[in-house]
Design an enzyme around this catalytic site. Structure first.
Site, PDB file in Angstrom:
ATOM      1  N   ASP A  50      22.236  10.946  37.503  1.00  0.00           N
ATOM      2  CA  ASP A  50      20.905  11.394  37.205  1.00  0.00           C
ATOM      3  C   ASP A  50      19.854  10.633  37.409  1.00  0.00           C
ATOM      4  O   ASP A  50      20.062   9.467  37.349  1.00  0.00           O
ATOM      5  CB  ASP A  50      21.387  10.983  35.202  1.00  0.00           C
ATOM      6  N   TYR A  55      11.143   8.129  37.116  1.00  0.00           N
ATOM      7  CA  TYR A  55      11.638   6.887  37.127  1.00  0.00           C
ATOM      8  C   TYR A  55      11.304   6.240  39.091  1.00  0.00           C
ATOM      9  O   TYR A  55      11.647   5.077  39.718  1.00  0.00           O
ATOM     10  CB  TYR A  55      13.687   6.473  37.857  1.00  0.00           C
ATOM     11  N   LYS A  84      14.199  14.969  36.205  1.00  0.00           N
ATOM     12  CA  LYS A  84      13.641  16.133  35.148  1.00  0.00           C
ATOM     13  C   LYS A  84      12.372  16.222  35.448  1.00  0.00           C
ATOM     14  O   LYS A  84      11.591  15.447  35.976  1.00  0.00           O
ATOM     15  CB  LYS A  84      13.680  15.289  34.134  1.00  0.00           C
ATOM     16  N   HIS A 117      11.243  16.033  30.918  1.00  0.00           N
ATOM     17  CA  HIS A 117      11.684  14.932  30.205  1.00  0.00           C
ATOM     18  C   HIS A 117      11.198  14.369  28.355  1.00  0.00           C
ATOM     19  O   HIS A 117      11.842  13.788  28.179  1.00  0.00           O
ATOM     20  CB  HIS A 117      10.835  14.085  31.677  1.00  0.00           C
TER      21      HIS A 117
END
Length: 303
Positions: A50, A55, A84, A117
């Site tokens: 994931d 990120y 996401k 997200h």
């Protein structure tokens, strides 16, 4: 139901796609570390990975996937990769456009699960239409949401053509979100836990420590077992190989009904991050809406 659970066990989403019940999360991990962690996880038998554009490590995750597949002889279809939609990319056209950048960074031709997200104000329904478009075109195997409360879930259900396959939310012993889980259950939407270990307050909880001692397991193992027996997919984040191994050593014991009830009773709904923490929602302005760039981040995160 859970007596024969193993690392290979899956949860069947509402469109028939099977997702592993435990995987690896990579939030707050730079590209180099993410690459090493993902490769190591795949070597240990993890198949669910994931990540997210926010990120700033999709490139590293893609490198780790390639290295892990080469090292183990597994094929792309043996893995389940989730990413996401970045908050700043939300909207119909921009979601479709920026999806191509995500695929390029990951080095993949498709993703298994694509999530919104966060429910960005005024945009997430248009973003959902874009996800439906990608799904119908076969670019993603399943679509869902992340951090959507019961109200946001209901809006997507009312406005969309496709029921979300999954809602990824903060879930751990002190944040159990009964209201969200109830709406999800009514609509056959899976729940996936981010931050499943809950930080120090959960890991140092005397109730869980006593249960762990009884079973000869760590507190983290008891918490992850609690997730599984709660029928929740879980993605603990770690960059340490020994903890990766520990996190999947949870198939040789089972929590009793009474132990499950004790952990359920620890719920405080003390979220570590929620909507009001973002610039685009409310007045808190505590959490900025930007990709988490690292020193090793590539320039193409601007897409």
């Amino acid at each position: 139901m859970f007596d024969n659970y193993s690392l290979d066990s899956t949860y069947t989403l509402n469109n028939g796609v099977k997702i592993p019940r435990i995987g690896l999360g990579v939030w707050k991990t730079d590209n180099k570390t993410a690459a090493d962690s993902v490769e190591t996880a795949i070597k240990h038998g993890y198949t669910l990975i994931d990540t997210a554009k926010q990120y700033g490590n999709e490139t590293g995750v893609g490198q780790g996937i390639a290295a892990g597949l080469e090292a183990t002889g597994k094929k792309r279809e043996d893995l389940f990769v989730t990413t996401k939609v970045f908050n700043g990319d939300q909207g119909f056209d921009s979601t479709l456009q920026n999806f191509e950048g995500t695929l390029k960074r990951l080095g993949l031709e498709y993703v298994d699960l694509y999530l919104i997200h966060w429910p960005v104000d005024g945009k997430y329904l248009d973003t959902w239409r874009a996800l439906e478009t990608l799904y119908k075109a076969g670019r993603v195997r399943a679509i869902g949401v992340s951090n959507f409360d019961e109200g946001h879930l209901q809006e997507v259900l009312d406005a969309g053509e496709i029921v979300p396959a999954l809602d990824q939310i903060e879930f751990n012993p002190i944040v159990q979100d009964a209201a969200i889980r109830e709406v999800a259950a009514e609509n056959n939407i899976a729940i996936e836990a981010w931050s499943p270990l809950g930080g120090g307050e959960s890991l140092n909880n005397p109730v869980i420590q006593e249960i762990a001692q009884k079973h000869g397991k760590s507190v983290a193992q008891v918490i992850l077992r609690f997730d599984l027996q709660s029928d929740i997919i879980t993605i603990p984040k770690t960059v340490h190989e020994n903890r990766m191994a520990e996190n999947i050593d949870i198939f040789d014991f089972k929590l009793t009904k009474e132990e499950m009830q004790l952990i359920q009773g620890l719920n405080q709904e003390k979220r570590s991050l929620w909507l009001d923490d973002f610039d685009w929602h409310g007045d808190a302005n505590a959490y900025h809406d930007q990709v988490e760039h690292w020193d090793d981040s590539p320039a193409d995160y601007a897409d």
